[in-house]
Design a protein around this motif. Structure first.
Motif, PDB file in Angstrom:
ATOM      1  N   SER A   1      -2.444   0.111 -10.691  1.00 58.85           N
ATOM      2  CA  SER A   1      -2.475   1.526 -10.300  1.00 58.85           C
ATOM      3  C   SER A   1      -1.272   2.284 -10.850  1.00 58.85           C
ATOM      4  O   SER A   1      -1.352   3.485 -11.079  1.00 58.85           O
ATOM      5  CB  SER A   1      -2.530   1.648  -8.771  1.00 58.85           C
ATOM      6  N   MET A   2      -0.139   1.591 -11.049  1.00 58.51           N
ATOM      7  CA  MET A   2       1.026   2.238 -11.663  1.00 58.51           C
ATOM      8  C   MET A   2       0.687   2.727 -13.063  1.00 58.51           C
ATOM      9  O   MET A   2       1.075   3.827 -13.469  1.00 58.51           O
ATOM     10  CB  MET A   2       2.199   1.266 -11.744  1.00 58.51           C
ATOM     11  N   GLU A   3      -0.042   1.921 -13.809  1.00 63.15           N
ATOM     12  CA  GLU A   3      -0.411   2.299 -15.167  1.00 63.15           C
ATOM     13  C   GLU A   3      -1.454   3.420 -15.161  1.00 63.15           C
ATOM     14  O   GLU A   3      -1.343   4.392 -15.915  1.00 63.15           O
ATOM     15  CB  GLU A   3      -0.966   1.090 -15.916  1.00 63.15           C
ATOM     16  N   GLU A   4      -2.453   3.301 -14.285  1.00 69.67           N
ATOM     17  CA  GLU A   4      -3.560   4.256 -14.288  1.00 69.67           C
ATOM     18  C   GLU A   4      -3.161   5.614 -13.741  1.00 69.67           C
ATOM     19  O   GLU A   4      -3.705   6.637 -14.157  1.00 69.67           O
ATOM     20  CB  GLU A   4      -4.718   3.695 -13.461  1.00 69.67           C
ATOM     21  N   SER A   5      -2.229   5.652 -12.805  1.00 69.99           N
ATOM     22  CA  SER A   5      -1.871   6.928 -12.167  1.00 69.99           C
ATOM     23  C   SER A   5      -0.813   7.688 -12.934  1.00 69.99           C
ATOM     24  O   SER A   5      -0.410   8.766 -12.519  1.00 69.99           O
ATOM     25  CB  SER A   5      -1.374   6.676 -10.741  1.00 69.99           C
ATOM     26  N   ASN A   6      -0.351   7.178 -14.055  1.00 72.10           N
ATOM     27  CA  ASN A   6       0.698   7.851 -14.818  1.00 72.10           C
ATOM     28  C   ASN A   6       0.323   7.907 -16.300  1.00 72.10           C
ATOM     29  O   ASN A   6       1.085   7.539 -17.176  1.00 72.10           O
ATOM     30  CB  ASN A   6       2.033   7.123 -14.658  1.00 72.10           C
TER      31      ASN A   6
ATOM     32  N   THR B   1       0.823  -1.204   0.000  1.00 75.91           N
ATOM     33  CA  THR B   1       0.000   0.000   0.000  1.00 75.91           C
ATOM     34  C   THR B   1       0.861   1.260   0.000  1.00 75.91           C
ATOM     35  O   THR B   1       0.546   2.241  -0.690  1.00 75.91           O
ATOM     36  CB  THR B   1      -0.929   0.003   1.230  1.00 75.91           C
ATOM     37  N   LEU B   2       1.954   1.252   0.757  1.00 73.49           N
ATOM     38  CA  LEU B   2       2.856   2.405   0.771  1.00 73.49           C
ATOM     39  C   LEU B   2       3.502   2.604  -0.596  1.00 73.49           C
ATOM     40  O   LEU B   2       3.641   3.745  -1.067  1.00 73.49           O
ATOM     41  CB  LEU B   2       3.931   2.224   1.842  1.00 73.49           C
ATOM     42  N   VAL B   3       3.898   1.509  -1.241  1.00 68.91           N
ATOM     43  CA  VAL B   3       4.480   1.618  -2.579  1.00 68.91           C
ATOM     44  C   VAL B   3       3.465   2.176  -3.560  1.00 68.91           C
ATOM     45  O   VAL B   3       3.781   3.028  -4.399  1.00 68.91           O
ATOM     46  CB  VAL B   3       5.003   0.240  -3.042  1.00 68.91           C
ATOM     47  N   LYS B   4       2.230   1.719  -3.462  1.00 70.15           N
ATOM     48  CA  LYS B   4       1.177   2.231  -4.341  1.00 70.15           C
ATOM     49  C   LYS B   4       1.030   3.744  -4.211  1.00 70.15           C
ATOM     50  O   LYS B   4       0.899   4.465  -5.204  1.00 70.15           O
ATOM     51  CB  LYS B   4      -0.152   1.554  -4.007  1.00 70.15           C
ATOM     52  N   ILE B   5       1.068   4.249  -2.988  1.00 67.64           N
ATOM     53  CA  ILE B   5       0.931   5.686  -2.768  1.00 67.64           C
ATOM     54  C   ILE B   5       2.142   6.439  -3.312  1.00 67.64           C
ATOM     55  O   ILE B   5       2.004   7.476  -3.967  1.00 67.64           O
ATOM     56  CB  ILE B   5       0.737   5.971  -1.260  1.00 67.64           C
ATOM     57  N   LEU B   6       3.330   5.911  -3.073  1.00 71.90           N
ATOM     58  CA  LEU B   6       4.548   6.628  -3.449  1.00 71.90           C
ATOM     59  C   LEU B   6       4.831   6.599  -4.947  1.00 71.90           C
ATOM     60  O   LEU B   6       5.584   7.428  -5.447  1.00 71.90           O
ATOM     61  CB  LEU B   6       5.737   6.054  -2.679  1.00 71.90           C
ATOM     62  N   VAL B   7       4.250   5.663  -5.684  1.00 70.12           N
ATOM     63  CA  VAL B   7       4.433   5.656  -7.135  1.00 70.12           C
ATOM     64  C   VAL B   7       3.359   6.468  -7.848  1.00 70.12           C
ATOM     65  O   VAL B   7       3.318   6.494  -9.075  1.00 70.12           O
ATOM     66  CB  VAL B   7       4.439   4.218  -7.696  1.00 70.12           C
ATOM     67  N   GLY B   8       2.480   7.132  -7.079  1.00 71.14           N
ATOM     68  CA  GLY B   8       1.507   8.031  -7.684  1.00 71.14           C
ATOM     69  C   GLY B   8       0.072   7.631  -7.525  1.00 71.14           C
ATOM     70  O   GLY B   8      -0.814   8.288  -8.092  1.00 71.14           O
ATOM     71  N   GLY B   9      -0.219   6.563  -6.786  1.00 72.96           N
ATOM     72  CA  GLY B   9      -1.603   6.156  -6.583  1.00 72.96           C
ATOM     73  C   GLY B   9      -2.364   7.164  -5.740  1.00 72.96           C
ATOM     74  O   GLY B   9      -1.817   7.770  -4.814  1.00 72.96           O
ATOM     75  N   THR B  10      -3.631   7.348  -6.045  1.00 73.65           N
ATOM     76  CA  THR B  10      -4.460   8.309  -5.314  1.00 73.65           C
ATOM     77  C   THR B  10      -4.845   7.764  -3.949  1.00 73.65           C
ATOM     78  O   THR B  10      -5.215   6.592  -3.822  1.00 73.65           O
ATOM     79  CB  THR B  10      -5.727   8.645  -6.118  1.00 73.65           C
ATOM     80  N   TYR B  11      -4.755   8.589  -2.946  1.00 72.73           N
ATOM     81  CA  TYR B  11      -5.183   8.243  -1.596  1.00 72.73           C
ATOM     82  C   TYR B  11      -5.976   9.414  -1.026  1.00 72.73           C
ATOM     83  O   TYR B  11      -5.888  10.543  -1.521  1.00 72.73           O
ATOM     84  CB  TYR B  11      -3.984   7.929  -0.687  1.00 72.73           C
ATOM     85  N   THR B  12      -6.768   9.157  -0.006  1.00 71.29           N
ATOM     86  CA  THR B  12      -7.589  10.194   0.611  1.00 71.29           C
ATOM     87  C   THR B  12      -7.075  10.482   2.014  1.00 71.29           C
ATOM     88  O   THR B  12      -6.937   9.571   2.825  1.00 71.29           O
ATOM     89  CB  THR B  12      -9.063   9.768   0.677  1.00 71.29           C
ATOM     90  N   SER B  13      -6.778  11.742   2.267  1.00 70.98           N
ATOM     91  CA  SER B  13      -6.248  12.166   3.563  1.00 70.98           C
ATOM     92  C   SER B  13      -7.267  13.039   4.277  1.00 70.98           C
ATOM     93  O   SER B  13      -8.013  13.787   3.637  1.00 70.98           O
ATOM     94  CB  SER B  13      -4.934  12.936   3.365  1.00 70.98           C
ATOM     95  N   CYS B  14      -7.294  12.951   5.601  1.00 72.13           N
ATOM     96  CA  CYS B  14      -8.195  13.796   6.380  1.00 72.13           C
ATOM     97  C   CYS B  14      -7.728  15.244   6.385  1.00 72.13           C
ATOM     98  O   CYS B  14      -8.482  16.142   6.768  1.00 72.13           O
ATOM     99  CB  CYS B  14      -8.298  13.275   7.814  1.00 72.13           C
ATOM    100  N   ILE B  15      -6.497  15.483   5.931  1.00 73.57           N
ATOM    101  CA  ILE B  15      -5.950  16.839   5.895  1.00 73.57           C
ATOM    102  C   ILE B  15      -5.984  17.410   4.486  1.00 73.57           C
ATOM    103  O   ILE B  15      -6.458  18.524   4.256  1.00 73.57           O
ATOM    104  CB  ILE B  15      -4.494  16.847   6.420  1.00 73.57           C
ATOM    105  N   THR B  16      -5.500  16.661   3.520  1.00 67.33           N
ATOM    106  CA  THR B  16      -5.366  17.178   2.152  1.00 67.33           C
ATOM    107  C   THR B  16      -6.442  16.686   1.203  1.00 67.33           C
ATOM    108  O   THR B  16      -6.476  17.113   0.046  1.00 67.33           O
ATOM    109  CB  THR B  16      -3.986  16.798   1.588  1.00 67.33           C
TER     110      THR B  16
END
Length: 653
Positions: free
Chosen positions: A493-498, A422-437
């Motif tokens: 997600s690597m393909e879709e986020s780039n 999951t961390l790799v998915k986020i760091l390679v550009g996958g979308t995530y939802t944050s309570c702040i941003t």
């Protein structure tokens, strides 16, 4: 047995049709509530969309618990229309009754009651404070013997009384609430605090009276008490504290000075002494040893609150006067951060959302796109250095069990590997939802992606070891790794986020190179088309110009040529025996053949493609490119066939 429908006039806090699991409660807490703007649209639109007409006033309270979000929205709209918009003046008596029912409904464990009642309460407070009718509603709700209070103090006292299992009405016999019911009241309190915060009445009241500071500090203290109640209440309570403070930090320029003073007061007088300092801590002594011991004892939730406070860069008391998230402290924080693997995919623990917001800033061209800051908000350390140390220490060593010996792998668990994915998915550009941003996507430097995030060790342990597990054995369906669907999802997600124009082509090439550096036959072994799709070999339509894609293909061919030439020249260990050297040489030859196959297949696939443009000039230019690339590949293969390349030490030389 058929369950009878409950009387709509019954108090919502008196009974529950069933308990829900702790994970479901946390998920509801993280879900985004219905927007107040959606609930306050005109009643004429609602009557048009619903042929049955608006709900009767008392029936709205039952429908607010529905699992159907559209039914909850319709019920909330009908309730608000009845209280505020059915006549020239506000229906104060029914509005007072509705406020009581909304508070009681927060403590109900039935269906989606908490989400529905919290959303309705948010809109109720926003409207009543906006049109000035809450003063009359408060008078109608209070008895004659109650002491006079401000509106905000009244809301907090009424919420605390309603969500206190010892003070709340407990039925005919006045018995103490059961454990599961106490849990419902705790969740009711945190939902109530967040409803009041999301209504905006706290931030808009800053500067209008001295009671705002006391009420906000009181809410922060209430959330800290919830944090200390049970371990499973820690993350929702910590998120409540962060969200509460963040609502004032986002105040517009005209009120920033007053809101910053309020946040500073709450942090210094409530959050730090009651949440971030232990009873044994000596505030007068801020030694390095004491800070290190204190930070090491922090839970992930305490880390989240501490890092969020430091994200503003403002001065804070000990132990927040020095950066918590630094290269020196990360080995101390590794155990707490790796323990967040108990949070199931697709959500990550709150602390990771705070870390991403601490290390990144919003990009100017896209609202969701976030890039690494040059230096951390507190201290002068590079954000890139901190992220590199964080990933190597937490992900590689703690989650994946990497050891100092390359030939020996440490132990890991499915939960820890899932968090690493999951961390790799986020760091390679996958979308995530944050309570702040909110919805966000991190855009890292290409070198950081290749060398750190998708290093050969990461690719091997997270993708090849997972997806290829059980391959070649009978009954592959039963022998496949339980994390294989998640690993495939991360690759997708690597393909879709780039897939955006511009620099993302270089990013796609970097991702493909990182996967191939570990295994040149990556697509074949994983039975996916990840590399092929990243490089646009799938023939699908693309939103980028042909010239940009051709440049990417040329760089890809250059990468393959470099890998083929560099493999025979890699240095051998002096301590290895002849058998080891021979085995290593065979491995390099096998790897080099993989790159040769990629080079040949790339030229073959491109040669078979036709131009997607109808213009003759562009089609002719593409034919010229294909001819040039084919000649380059054939020339390289012929040259390497007739010359010994083992003496070449590097491409530069």
């Amino acid at each position: 047995m058929t369950k009878k429908r409950r009387n709509p006039q019954a108090e919502d806090g008196e009974e529950s049709d069933g308990d829900t699991s702790m994970e479901e409660e946390n998920e509801r807490m993280m879900e985004e509530e219905e927007s107040p703007e959606d609930l306050t649209t005109s009643s004429e639109e609602d009557n048009t969309n619903n042929s049955s007409g608006p709900l009767p006033f008392l029936d709205t309270f039952y429908s607010l618990s529905s699992v159907d979000s559209s039914e909850r929205s319709r019920a909330a709209l009908a309730l608000l229309n009845h209280c505020f918009f059915t006549s020239d003046k506000v229906n104060t008596k029914d509005a007072s009754y509705a406020l009581k029912r909304l508070f009681n409904g927060l403590c109900s464990g039935r269906a989606a009651a908490r989400q529905g009642y919290a959303s309705a309460l948010t809109s109720f407070l926003k409207i009543s404070f906006g049109n000035g009718s809450f003063t009359n509603i408060q008078k109608e709700s209070q008895s004659d013997d109650e002491e006079e209070q401000s509106a905000l103090q009244f809301l907090r006292s009424r919420l605390l009384k309603t969500t206190d299992p010892n003070q709340a009405e407990s039925g005919k016999f006045g018995k103490r609430k059961k454990g599961s019911e106490e849990r419902d009241y705790c969740f009711g309190r945190i939902f109530g605090i967040m409803s009041i915060q999301r209504s905006g009445i706290l931030a808009s009241s800053v500067g209008q009276g001295d009671d705002v500071q006391d009420v906000v500090a009181g809410f922060a203290n209430d959330l800290i008490e919830l944090y200390n109640y049970k371990k499973w209440m820690r993350e929702p309570a910590a998120q409540g504290i962060v969200t509460l403070l963040d609502s004032f930090r986002r105040k517009k320029e005209d009120g920033k000075q007053k809101t910053h003073a309020l946040v500073d007061y709450v942090v210094k007088e409530v959050v730090v002494p009651k949440l971030l300092l232990s009873e044994e801590s000596d505030v007068s002594s801020d030694s390095i040893d004491q800070r290190s011991v204190l930070i090491q004892s922090y839970s992930p939730e305490q880390l989240a609150v501490a890092i969020y406070i430091q994200s503003s860069g403002d001065t804070a008391p000990f132990p927040l006067d020095e950066p918590i998230l630094s290269s020196e402290n990360i080995p101390v924080l590794a155990e707490a951060l790796s323990s967040t693997s108990h949070v199931v995919h697709p959500r990550t623990h709150l602390v990771w959302e705070i870390i991403w917001s601490y290390l990144t800033a919003s990009s100017s061209d896209q609202s969701q796109k976030r890039i690494l800051v040059e230096t951390c908000p507190l201290g002068n350390q590079s954000a890139s250095e901190v992220l590199t140390e964080l990933f190597q220490t937490v992900t590689l060593q703690s989650l994946l069990g990497q050891t100092d010996k390359p030939t020996k792998q440490g132990t890991t668990t499915h939960e820890r590997r899932a968090l690493a994915l999951t961390l790799v998915k986020i760091l390679v550009g996958g979308t995530y939802t944050s309570c702040i941003t909110g919805p966000s996507a991190i855009d890292l430097d290409n070198d950081l992606l290749e060398k750190v995030i998708l290093s050969p060790t990461v690719v091997q342990r997270l993708f090849l070891d997972v997806i290829c597990a059980g391959a070649g054995q009978p009954k592959q369906g039963s022998n496949q790794h339980m994390l294989k669907p998640l690993a495939n999802h991360v690759l997708e997600s690597m393909e879709e986020s780039n897939d955006v124009e511009g620099d993302d082509l270089k990013r796609r090439l970097s991702l493909a190179k990182a996967l191939l550096m570990c295994e040149p036959r990556f697509d074949g072994r994983t039975k996916t088309k990840t590399v092929s799709n990243l490089l646009f070999f799938d023939g699908a339509e693309r939103a980028v110009s042909a010239t940009e894609v051709e440049t990417m293909w040329m760089e890809y061919v250059g990468f393959l040529e470099s890998r083929i030439l560099s493999l025979p020249a890699q240095s051998e260990s002096e301590n290895s025996d002849e058998d080891e050297q021979e085995s290593l040489q065979r491995s390099r030859s096998y790897e080099a053949l993989g790159y040769v196959d990629l080079l040949f297949n790339a030229a073959k696939q491109i040669l078979r493609m036709s131009s997607s443009s109808d213009k003759e000039t562009e089609a002719a230019a593409f034919d010229t490119f294909k001819s040039s690339l084919t000649q380059r590949v054939l020339g390289f293969l012929l040259a390497s066939a007739f010359f010994d390349c083992s003496a070449i030490e590097s491409k530069d030389e």
